[in-house]
Write an enzyme that holds these catalytic residues in place. Structure first.
Site, short mmCIF file in Angstrom:
data_model
loop_
_atom_site.label_atom_id
_atom_site.label_comp_id
_atom_site.label_asym_id
_atom_site.label_seq_id
_atom_site.Cartn_x
_atom_site.Cartn_y
_atom_site.Cartn_z
N GLY A 12 0.80 -1.22 0.00
CA GLY A 12 0.00 0.00 0.00
C GLY A 12 0.83 1.27 0.00
O GLY A 12 0.57 2.19 -0.81
N ASP A 31 9.44 -7.43 -4.19
CA ASP A 31 8.34 -7.84 -3.32
C ASP A 31 8.15 -9.34 -3.46
O ASP A 31 8.63 -9.94 -4.44
CB ASP A 31 7.03 -7.10 -3.69
N SER A 73 1.25 -7.69 12.01
CA SER A 73 -0.18 -7.82 12.24
C SER A 73 -0.39 -7.25 13.63
O SER A 73 0.57 -7.05 14.39
CB SER A 73 -0.66 -9.28 12.16
N SER A 109 7.66 3.36 12.30
CA SER A 109 6.23 3.55 12.58
C SER A 109 6.03 4.36 13.86
O SER A 109 6.83 4.27 14.80
CB SER A 109 5.56 2.19 12.72
N HIS A 111 4.15 3.47 15.91
CA HIS A 111 3.91 2.46 16.95
C HIS A 111 5.12 2.27 17.88
O HIS A 111 4.97 1.66 18.93
CB HIS A 111 3.47 1.14 16.32
N TYR A 134 5.57 -6.07 16.64
CA TYR A 134 5.79 -5.33 15.39
C TYR A 134 6.56 -4.04 15.69
O TYR A 134 7.59 -3.76 15.07
CB TYR A 134 4.43 -5.03 14.74
N LYS A 138 10.51 -2.41 14.87
CA LYS A 138 10.82 -1.09 14.27
C LYS A 138 11.86 -0.35 15.11
O LYS A 138 12.70 0.38 14.56
CB LYS A 138 9.54 -0.26 14.14
N ARG A 172 -8.24 9.31 16.08
CA ARG A 172 -6.81 9.13 16.38
C ARG A 172 -5.96 9.36 15.13
O ARG A 172 -4.96 10.08 15.16
CB ARG A 172 -6.58 7.72 16.93
#
Ligand SMILES: NC(=O)c1ccc[n+]([C@@H]2O[C@H](COP(=O)([O-])OP(=O)(O)OC[C@H]3O[C@@H](n4cnc5c(N)ncnc54)[C@H](O)[C@@H]3O)[C@@H](O)[C@H]2O)c1
Length: 266
Positions: A12, A31, A73, A109, A111, A134, A138, A172
């Protein structure tokens, strides 16, 4: 024209930034599945970043790498991140050393800060608080960039991407949304700016009450063109209407309530 290797090139984010990058670079697109809608200066290669020989082959002769491929995920277990997010990151950085690739742009990210609460969040100055395995990978990826930047002089930019969907889906995400055009601008800064050594910036467009000032990106010349408020989804969910499972009180949203699993049972 310089040549750019993009990993995760059928995904994406890659699909959203490629139109802005291929005007400036010949694109080598790696990929697991074949990237589609190729322009004349784009070449699709099917292979895995977890195969060290594939990485060595595709890295030869490129001027920079945009590293987007990763395993993820909401509740990914630690073991499932090891090959793609740890070992492969080192294969790529090692190939940079072996073949003289001087630029590395890493898709990190927001995150990595996910477990901070939204209220009172320190933004650019917040300490690392990954919200799962995940995000932990990172943090490793950013640190690996720094290791190779300082040791080998590779200019590395980690972009802590906010939310790169086409539209802003909830309250958010409106604080961290980024367009493909703005993300591509940051990638180009990573590939071209002489002021980069080992830097971290935030992949965010113009957002209301932004989580991040993005001071380092602005200092490097970043001028976001797109606005979250101009791109709200028709079914945008306000904060009051977000369920607890969406993690409305945390920077990392839905990742925060997930269990931490070191290894899923077979
Ligand atoms: N989309 C977002 O809002 C967002 C937010 C923060 C960070 N990111 C980061 O941006 C990057 C791209 O995200 P995305 O949304 O495009 O994800 P995506 O799942 O759409 O694309 C990832 C691509 O990587 C490929 N891939 C996975 N493992 C691979 C391997 N071993 N070898 C080669 N290719 C492999 C997949 O086939 C897929 O096409 C990721 O690193 C992600 O962590 C994305």
């Amino acid at each position: 024209m310089k040549t750019l290797l993009v990993t995760g090139a059928a995904g994406g984010v890659a699909t959203r930034v490629r139109p802005w990058l291929r005007e400036h670079y010949n694109m080598r697109l790696l990929d697991l599945r074949e990237a589609t809608d190729l322009a004349a200066n784009e070449t699709a290669i099917v292979g895995s970043i977890t195969d060290r020989e594939v990485v060595r082959r595709v890295a030869q002769g490129v001027d920079g790498i945009l590293h987007l491929a990763c395993a993820y995920s909401l509740d990914i277990d630690f073991e499932a991140t090891l090959d793609a997010n740890y070992r492969a990151q080192l294969y790529l950085l090692d190939a940079c050393v072996e073949y003289g690739v001087r630029r590395f742009v890493f898709a990190s990210s927001h995150h990595v800060l996910g477990q901070h609460r939204v209220d009172g969040f320190a933004g650019d100055h917040a300490s690392v608080a990954p919200d799962g395995f995940y995000a932990l990978s990172k943090v490793f990826g950013e640190a690996a960039c720094a290791l190779y930047a300082h040791r080998h002089g590779i200019k590395a930019l980690s972009i802590r991407i906010g939310n790169a969907d086409d539209r802003v889906s909830d309250a958010r995400r409106q604080h961290i949304w980024v367009s493909g055009r703005d993300l591509a601008q940051l990638v180009r800064i990573g590939l071209e700016s002489e002021d980069i050594k080992s830097d971290i910036v935030y992949g965010v467009s113009r957002c209301p009450a932004p989580f991040f000032d993005n001071a380092r990106a602005v200092a490097l010349g970043y001028v976001p063109q797109d606005s979250a408020l101009d791109n709200l989804a028709p079914d945008f969910v306000a904060r009051d209407a977000m369920p607890a499972s969406a993690g409305p009180d945390f920077v990392g949203g839905p990742y925060v309530p997930q269990p931490l699993i070191v290894k899923s049972p077979l």
